[in-house]
Scaffold this motif. Structure first.
Motif, PDB file in Angstrom:
ATOM      1  N   CYS A 140       0.829  -1.199   0.000  1.00  0.00           N
ATOM      2  CA  CYS A 140       0.000   0.000   0.000  1.00  0.00           C
ATOM      3  C   CYS A 140       0.867   1.254   0.000  1.00  0.00           C
ATOM      4  N   ASP A 144       0.660   3.318  -2.798  1.00  0.00           N
ATOM      5  CA  ASP A 144      -0.649   3.962  -2.864  1.00  0.00           C
ATOM      6  C   ASP A 144      -1.610   3.177  -3.728  1.00  0.00           C
ATOM      7  N   ARG A 181      -7.442   4.988  -4.850  1.00  0.00           N
ATOM      8  CA  ARG A 181      -6.468   4.361  -3.952  1.00  0.00           C
ATOM      9  C   ARG A 181      -6.824   2.907  -3.731  1.00  0.00           C
ATOM     10  N   HIS A 238      -6.269   0.050  -1.200  1.00  0.00           N
ATOM     11  CA  HIS A 238      -5.802  -0.348   0.132  1.00  0.00           C
ATOM     12  C   HIS A 238      -5.525  -1.844   0.111  1.00  0.00           C
ATOM     13  N   ASP A 256      -0.466  -3.548   4.518  1.00  0.00           N
ATOM     14  CA  ASP A 256       0.056  -2.402   5.273  1.00  0.00           C
ATOM     15  C   ASP A 256      -0.924  -1.233   5.315  1.00  0.00           C
ATOM     16  N   SER A 257      -2.197  -1.493   5.119  1.00  0.00           N
ATOM     17  CA  SER A 257      -3.176  -0.416   5.183  1.00  0.00           C
ATOM     18  C   SER A 257      -4.411  -0.872   5.956  1.00  0.00           C
TER      19      SER A 257
END
Length: 225
Positions: free
Chosen positions: A159, A162, A174, A176, A179-180
């Motif tokens: 992530c 982005d 975006r 996700h 890591d999000s």
């Protein structure tokens, strides 16, 4: 999921919010979706007047009031363990609900107007959208099958990029993944609005994100123009 999302009145909803947040977190865990406790909005009062709302993290100038995990170790703490989740919300009954992406599902997030346009086109085309959530009046989130936990760990999508593949032409989109995280219904936003389901997850399989990508990219490009 219907019972935890519907409301019969704003006053009653406010009074029931803590129990509803815990119930929501438990339902997500029962679905196998990793949960962690989020920050929440806190009233600021000077004398008898409410002067504003601040984040419960007490960070001066918090950039995401009420929209981030309580703990910096959220990736390790995220769980589907019922006892752990019950304890979190008994300790912090007003905590917003955070769902960690890149494990069971990813989330494609776009501006609300682009999300509405893409959703209408998907519906007209008979494309399964999977769960869809609205983040206040600003953003729309499409829940899709994860691409963040492949069998080959050298191929995972971060992530930190982005969005991947490269979406440089559509910066409003975006992805996700690993890591999000995302704020889940019925969490409350700093603007005083809620995160809510447009299409609830019950009975909706998670679609392949690449199937939805064309609709979302087109909608974002039109939004940009």
């Amino acid at each position: 999921m219907v019972t935890m999302m519907r409301r019969k009145g704003r006053g009653k909803a406010a009074a029931q919010r803590p129990a509803t947040l815990q119930a929501a977190a438990l339902e997500y865990a029962a679905m196998g979706w990793p949960v962690c406790a989020g920050a929440h909005l806190r009233r600021e009062i000077a004398g008898r007047r409410e002067t504003g709302r601040a984040c419960s993290c007490d960070r001066v100038g918090c950039p995401s009031p009420g929209a981030h995990p309580v703990s910096p170790t959220w990736q390790m703490q995220a769980t589907v363990d019922i006892a752990t989740i019950e304890n979190w919300w008994e300790t912090r009954p007003e905590a917003n609900v955070i769902l960690v992406t890149g494990r069971v599902f990813d989330v494609l997030e776009v501006p609300a107007s682009a999300g509405r346009a893409a959703l209408a086109r998907m519906t007209a085309a008979g494309t399964d959208t999977g769960p869809v959530a609205a983040v206040g009046a600003d953003r729309t989130m499409f829940y899709v099958a994860t691409r963040g936990a492949p069998a080959d760990e050298e191929e995972w999508w971060s992530c930190g990029l982005d969005a991947s593949p490269d979406f440089s032409d559509t910066p409003a989109l975006r992805w996700h993944c690993r890591d999000s995280y995302v704020l889940a219904p019925p969490s409350r936003l700093s603007a005083g609005s809620d995160v809510r389901w447009v299409r609830e997850p019950a009975g909706r399989p998670l679609p392949d994100g690449l199937r939805l990508l064309e609709y979302l990219v087109d909608a974002c490009e039109e939004e940009g123009r």
